[in-house]
Write an enzyme that holds these catalytic residues in place. Structure first.
Site, PDB file in Angstrom:
ATOM      1  N   TRP B 364       0.832  -1.215   0.000  1.00 45.91           N
ATOM      2  CA  TRP B 364       0.000   0.000   0.000  1.00 45.91           C
ATOM      3  C   TRP B 364       0.861   1.259   0.000  1.00 45.91           C
ATOM      4  O   TRP B 364       0.388   2.351  -0.284  1.00 45.91           O
ATOM      5  CB  TRP B 364      -0.941   0.003   1.206  1.00 45.91           C
ATOM      6  CG  TRP B 364      -0.263   0.315   2.527  1.00 45.91           C
ATOM      7  CD1 TRP B 364       0.879  -0.239   3.016  1.00 45.91           C
ATOM      8  CD2 TRP B 364      -0.689   1.267   3.505  1.00 45.91           C
ATOM      9  NE1 TRP B 364       1.182   0.285   4.246  1.00 45.91           N
ATOM     10  CE2 TRP B 364       0.239   1.209   4.575  1.00 45.91           C
ATOM     11  CE3 TRP B 364      -1.768   2.141   3.598  1.00 45.91           C
ATOM     12  CZ2 TRP B 364       0.117   2.016   5.718  1.00 45.91           C
ATOM     13  CZ3 TRP B 364      -1.886   2.937   4.727  1.00 45.91           C
ATOM     14  CH2 TRP B 364      -0.945   2.870   5.772  1.00 45.91           C
ATOM     15  N   GLU B 494       0.177  -2.178  12.753  1.00 47.31           N
ATOM     16  CA  GLU B 494       0.314  -3.635  12.902  1.00 47.31           C
ATOM     17  C   GLU B 494       0.576  -4.057  14.340  1.00 47.31           C
ATOM     18  O   GLU B 494       0.844  -5.229  14.600  1.00 47.31           O
ATOM     19  CB  GLU B 494       1.417  -4.147  11.974  1.00 47.31           C
ATOM     20  CG  GLU B 494       1.049  -3.985  10.507  1.00 47.31           C
ATOM     21  CD  GLU B 494       2.198  -4.306   9.554  1.00 47.31           C
ATOM     22  OE1 GLU B 494       3.354  -4.318  10.013  1.00 47.31           O
ATOM     23  OE2 GLU B 494       1.934  -4.520   8.368  1.00 47.31           O
ATOM     24  N   LYS B 606       2.449   1.124  16.243  1.00 49.19           N
ATOM     25  CA  LYS B 606       3.665   1.102  15.447  1.00 49.19           C
ATOM     26  C   LYS B 606       3.725   2.358  14.585  1.00 49.19           C
ATOM     27  O   LYS B 606       4.778   2.858  14.251  1.00 49.19           O
ATOM     28  CB  LYS B 606       3.628  -0.155  14.561  1.00 49.19           C
ATOM     29  CG  LYS B 606       4.867  -0.477  13.781  1.00 49.19           C
ATOM     30  CD  LYS B 606       4.620  -1.750  12.960  1.00 49.19           C
ATOM     31  CE  LYS B 606       5.791  -2.078  12.041  1.00 49.19           C
ATOM     32  NZ  LYS B 606       5.423  -3.116  11.053  1.00 49.19           N
TER      33      LYS B 606
END
Lengths: 765, 765
Positions: B364, B494, B606
């Protein structure tokens, strides 16, 4: 040639004829073991023909090799190594040659092939007549058993009766001939339920200095040592055996009607780690073989049958009114009994020692499904099983540290050596309910046996360390009015994973906190020396105790007020209901046909989860609540796990839905015999076998342990006239006979005690 | 010997001396590419010494090999194969021998070693003086560039000036000498961010029939073909080169002060699948080499510099007030530009073509971080990048079926060939926001360029198929008053995985529904032939359109009323806050030091997730809301992902927190030059480089696309006096000069248009 597995008496499982299609399943059904060694019901001619040799395995409990787990993408704290129980030399293998033909089912013609597993005697027999390609005939009868008196021993008795004169007859035994060690298709190797290995994973060496044929083997990576040996004796002492290339062979000329008998004793030593002990261990195995040989096959068999009689005396369940079910039920008890480790260092794997499925790993299956049987019929074995957990407590502490929990212990989800061996953590390490399962088993064991010493020592330490882990994993959630929550876990139902507040997990943790607090308080009150010693060693802190009590008290148990249903986890009811009815039959089990993210996104259960929680703590819920939850969760459950049906059956008994209870029970009791899960070939479903016993005693017998007492609420399915079982409880032996109108409780052994029959107290003397 | 990377002008990155510690990082910084080939800034002497040869790689975009992904435990629908871009023959390699010594940095003595990357010219130069072990000296100068005019071409110009007479001097070039193809430690191989391969993964064969030195290579498993060739020309025509074992060598005797020049052209053909085309392709490459050779190194270099000038003319950003930052910023634009695929069939990998990190996969990152730069400065390349997604749409449809969604397409989380290649689905396939990201990019591309044809054809098809997937994945949740929910997904962050209603994902899906509905309606209203053709082919249904609108309208966007905070997902606030402050520095990034279940159990990010959502749709939130969310999420973010800081920086600009914006920007802009993430050695952080451009234009420039117009809200950090950039918008070229007090908008090219400066409309003519 076709085979039919019939149950032609109340004690015997029979296969008539042979059928390549069922041979793998029957290898499992006819497996024999004693908790140390196990050998599948494979044919003596072994890999002679592809068609009839599928997955021979002789296994030694916890004799495993390791190899690194390969991950496409690694992450911190992942399980590092596979632990795989590996097939050891196949001692029961025997080649029979008549003239130029080596015997197998596709050479010449075999008639009257019949195998019978006598559950009462613990004996597998095989008989047939072989006509070789030249038309020479031979009657063959083979008996096989695995000894309880000598745990190292597999005994075999081969009787050959030639129907012709003057033919060359030869028999060859070769321990180290390991051409094939399993035979799985690629498709099967993708099935997470199977993990078999084609390669030979040990080095072997003949020990030339010993009289008997002894072999030393050592696993490639774990360096576990084992001595395997055999001692064979032919009935005709005039025929000398011949040794060559590690094989022992006998040659003779047939005489019509003569009986030639070969007695074989194959021994597998205990597992050892030190190379220096090879000679000692070989010497010891020689002694055992010599001693057993002196007794002879007949004598050994008699001892074995006597042992089996004792077992059945304590552990049998009789059903009057259904013979087929009777033998099916006994089949389960037989397999349960023979699979459990008996030395306090080894446990009982998910497939027992009947196959290589699940790599010989120990799971929560032991505590939650298999242990109750042992606890109430063979409490010594139950103690051995729990003691195994104590031996791996240090590894569980290490695992808790790896999981960044500073205090306590997290037991591995699947393991042999105590280290986590589950490569898929969402349905592995995330199942932290394993701690609560073990704690529950410890608590129940101590209550049911009265074994206070275990409670004050190993039990106490396990309870405290498991509770500590939960305290570290969870927290008091301000957003839930300070309720204690456990996030990012997976419950027993693996069709959802990494959820928050799984009902089962939270309830088990709540009780774990309570058990630990009670036990610590009992130590402090009694000033028990052992208990104080443990607390001194592992630390103790009053604040910790208070924290456990508070966490238990404020444990979050998700509930949907609107539907008045217990919620499996925080988000379960936010998912769509899986359309089980319109899912093609061939798409079950779902896990083999849908991506995890597909399955996780729906309300669909692989197995009992919330219902299991309610079964374990039946008094904490109203009958109405249990009935509502039961109906709901039953409607979303596929029973893709073999651990599911027994629980639904028992809860149906609890709810008085006897027809349903009966139907679930039939599926449970006959699961392996009918190959209900289509994977009996990989080994028996030992947990389900435990579930069978529980279905009888806890389900139909309605037996529960409430505080310090046994309660019974017996209810029989309509076709049964009488059920009888025995339970051991605090040094008593109690016989329970349930008939349509009456239940009789007899105290066979031990001090008087009070039990409860429905709401009535009964004094047994 | 020590090295220092200085930025001694506004255009040049310099390394003085050499340092084994920084050589891998500098291999990345000095990488050159053109979207087809990329070659790391490795030394010409290649693997001559371990100390200075770390991870040479010459890569061809999308030239990859595959191998099965190994899973410890397999499940249905898992990604099946790794796709790994593999190093191809290292054409820039050259051996120089002076008398008995082969040159390398540890043989004899090297002085004045200097390398410079001239960003303006796209040229890497290296110069040094080598004194061999006998004291003979040689001045060496090497120029290197990768051509835009001939995408197949890597050009090298070696100039040697001996300082002694009468020495034997030899140069050897050997394309097929592939002793080492990477060099990673075991520790690194466990890092999910690196996936390097030591083995040579192709077969190579000399094509003897061709004049030049041509090599045919074919990957082992994917069977992708490539022709590699070289054409070398020595300045002294009297010296004949010598061919042996595939190597070309030149031998001569030195004359003090003479200049020996070797021009080398190394060419890598395009990738092809058919073995039958080898000869054609070889012929074509020969033609290119001959044509280029006729132009000569000097001519090629001039063309190349002219191309670079054009690039900078359109794409440069000037900062007055900070020279170091200026060169750092240009460094990022340079790497961005050179990494993008330019043929509509290949994309731009997360590390560009500067290293083997992430296996050369497309993520992405392209759409959300790199594309805006191209969209507004090089729209043709933007179209190529989006067109790549169209070429893999069929694979995305297949993937949706594998995920049991009957309609629509799910793009792979990481891929080259369109198939999912992420071995860890919780941070792979679960990131279904990739669909919304691509849809957002398509929508923005069409709006910003006015390329209606793409919108009515490829764009329409992508928008419809991505929306369909979301409609199939989610459902209207009765328990949430019929809100549309998307369960079991992972957002950009994530550090939580498999959650319900990730805010970012839901917001992207909402817009995806809207984009698809708008585009379909535009087709229907305009009766556009292309659009109608697409709808006919992929089906169209009014109910579906209504369903998208309803889903968009009723999209569930989690919000905490009590704290007045946007919630990252349903359960985020039910977790404890990670104590970032007291986490040891060496434990970052957390993913390398804590088990996923540890990280998932805490509020810790993150990277930007909710903040990214708000950055993308700034007008959908009040400034107060954005400020509250920003403060909260910033406090729980570690920035362990390189995609984080730029977003926090831009949002700081939006909120007027200019000092914070400046600090984040400095980390963003200098990330690779300062090796902030400690892994620049594996390749540049291309997404962060895109984030640098966005920080300037969208952040400090405050540029947004609102409906059909560009809006600007410029705000400069206090030390900068002026920033100038250009953007292309619907066939216009606009120059924006922002100074302390004033912003000047100049329409350089194209029709008049209206823009908005803060709340004021400006008519540019």
């Amino acid at each position: 040639m076709s085979a039919k597995t019939t149950k032609d008496s109340k004690w015997i499982v029979t296969e008539e004829g042979t059928d390549a299609k069922t041979i793998r399943q029957n290898e499992t059904l006819f497996a024999l073991s004693n908790g140390h060694i196990g050998t599948r019901g494979s044919l003596e001619e072994a890999e002679r023909t592809k068609e009839y040799s599928h997955s021979e395995a002789t296994l030694v409990n916890a004799y495993y090799d390791s190899e690194p787990i390969q991950y496409g993408e690694w992450a911190y704290g992942y399980a590092k190594e596979h632990q795989t129980v590996i097939p050891v030399p196949n001692g029961k293998k025997l080649a029979i040659r008549l003239e130029n033909d080596l015997f197998d089912l596709t050479t010449g013609k075999t008639t009257n092939h019949k195998r019978q597993l006598d559950l009462k005697k613990g004996l597998l027999t095989r008989s047939f007549t072989w006509e070789n390609t030249q038309g020479h005939k031979l009657d063959v009868k083979i008996e096989r058993f695995v000894s309880y008196d000598y745990p190292e021993l597999l005994a075999q008795n081969i009787t050959l009766t030639p129907q012709d004169d003057g033919c060359d007859l030869q028999m060859v035994a070769n321990l180290d001939d390991l051409k094939e060690l399993g035979n799985i298709t690629e498709e099967e190797s993708n099935d997470p339920r199977i993990k078999a290995h084609k390669e030979r994973r040990f080095q072997s060496k003949r020990l030339e200095d010993f009289d008997n044929q002894l072999l030393h083997i050592e696993t490639n990576n774990t360096h576990l040592h084992l001595i395997v040996g055999e001692k064979n004796q032919l009935s005709d002492p005039s025929v000398q055996s011949h040794f060559e290339d590690g094989a022992e062979s006998w040659k003779l000329e047939t005489k019509k009607g003569d009986t030639i008998q070969l007695e074989r004793l194959i021994a597998y030593s205990n597992i050892f780690h030190e190379e220096s002990k090879i000679e000692d261990k070989a010497q010891r195995l020689t002694t055992i073989l010599n001693e057993a040989s002196a007794i002879g096959f007949k004598g050994l068999k008699e001892k074995h049958i006597a042992h089996m009689e004792e077992f059945w005396e304590l552990s049998d369940i009789e059903i009057v009114g259904d013979d087929e079910l009777q033998v099916g039920l006994r089949f389960n008890l037989f397999h349960l009994y023979q699979a459990a480790g008996r030395d306090g260092k080894r446990n009982m794997s998910a497939k027992g020692l009947s196959g290589e499925g699940y790599e010989g790993h120990y799971f929560w299956d032991t505590e939650m499904y298999m242990l109750p049987f042992f606890l109430y019929t063979q409490p010594k074995i139950a103690k051995h099983l729990l003691n195994y957990r104590y031996t791996i407590l240090e590894e569980a502490r290490n695992r808790a540290r790896e999981m960044a929990v500073d205090n306590g212990a997290l037991f591995a989800w699947r393991t042999i050596n105590g280290k986590e061996a589950s490569p898929y953590y969402p349905a592995g390490t995330a199942q932290i309910h394993i701690n609560g399962d073990i704690a529950h088993a410890v608590h129940t064991y101590v209550k049911a046996t009265g074994d206070k010493r275990f409670g004050m020592k190993e039990g106490l330490e396990i309870l405290v360390e498991t509770a500590r882990f939960y305290a570290g994993w969870g927290h008091f959630d301000e957003k839930r009015k300070g309720a204690f929550v456990l996030n990012d876990v997976t419950g027993p139902d693996e069709y959802t994973a990494i959820v928050n507040n799984n009902y089962y997990t939270n309830l088990m943790a709540k009780h774990n906190f309570k058990y630990a607090a009670e036990m610590v308080e009992a130590v402090l009150e009694s000033n028990d020396e052992d208990g104080l010693g443990v607390l001194k060693r592992i630390g103790y802190d009053k604040a910790e105790l208070e924290n456990w009590k508070k966490a238990a008290d404020k444990m979050f148990l998700p509930y949907d007020d609107e539907q008045q249903l217990t919620m499996q986890d925080d988000s379960f009811f936010h998912k769509e209901v899986w359309d089980i009815e319109n899912t093609p039959k061939e798409n079950f089990p779902l896990l083999l046909h849908y991506h995890p993210l597909t399955i996780y996104r729906y309300q669909v259960n692989k197995q009992a989860d919330t219902v299991l929680a309610q079964f374990l703590f039946p008094d904490e819920f109203s009958q109405e609540q249990k009935a509502r939850d039961y109906d709901y969760y039953e409607s979303v459950t596929t029973h893709d796990s073999s651990l599911s049906r027994s629980v639904f059956g028992m809860m149906a008994s609890d709810l008085g839905q006897m027809e349903k209870a009966y139907n679930y029970f039939m599926d449970t009791a006959l699961m392996d015999i009918t190959d209900l899960q289509s994977n009996t070939r990989d080994g028996v479903h030992a947990a389900n076998m435990g579930g069978t016993w529980m279905s009888m005693v806890n389900g139909f017998g309605g037996m529960r342990l409430v505080e310090d007492r046994l309660h019974f609420r017996p209810r029989l399915p309509k076709d049964w006239t009488c059920v009888t079982f025995k339970v051991q409880f605090r040094h008593r032996l109690i016989k329970v006979s349930i008939s349509k109108d009456d239940t009789e409780y007899t105290l066979i052994k031990g001090e008087p005690l009070v039990i409860r029959h429905f709401d009535e107290e009964k004094h047994l003397k």
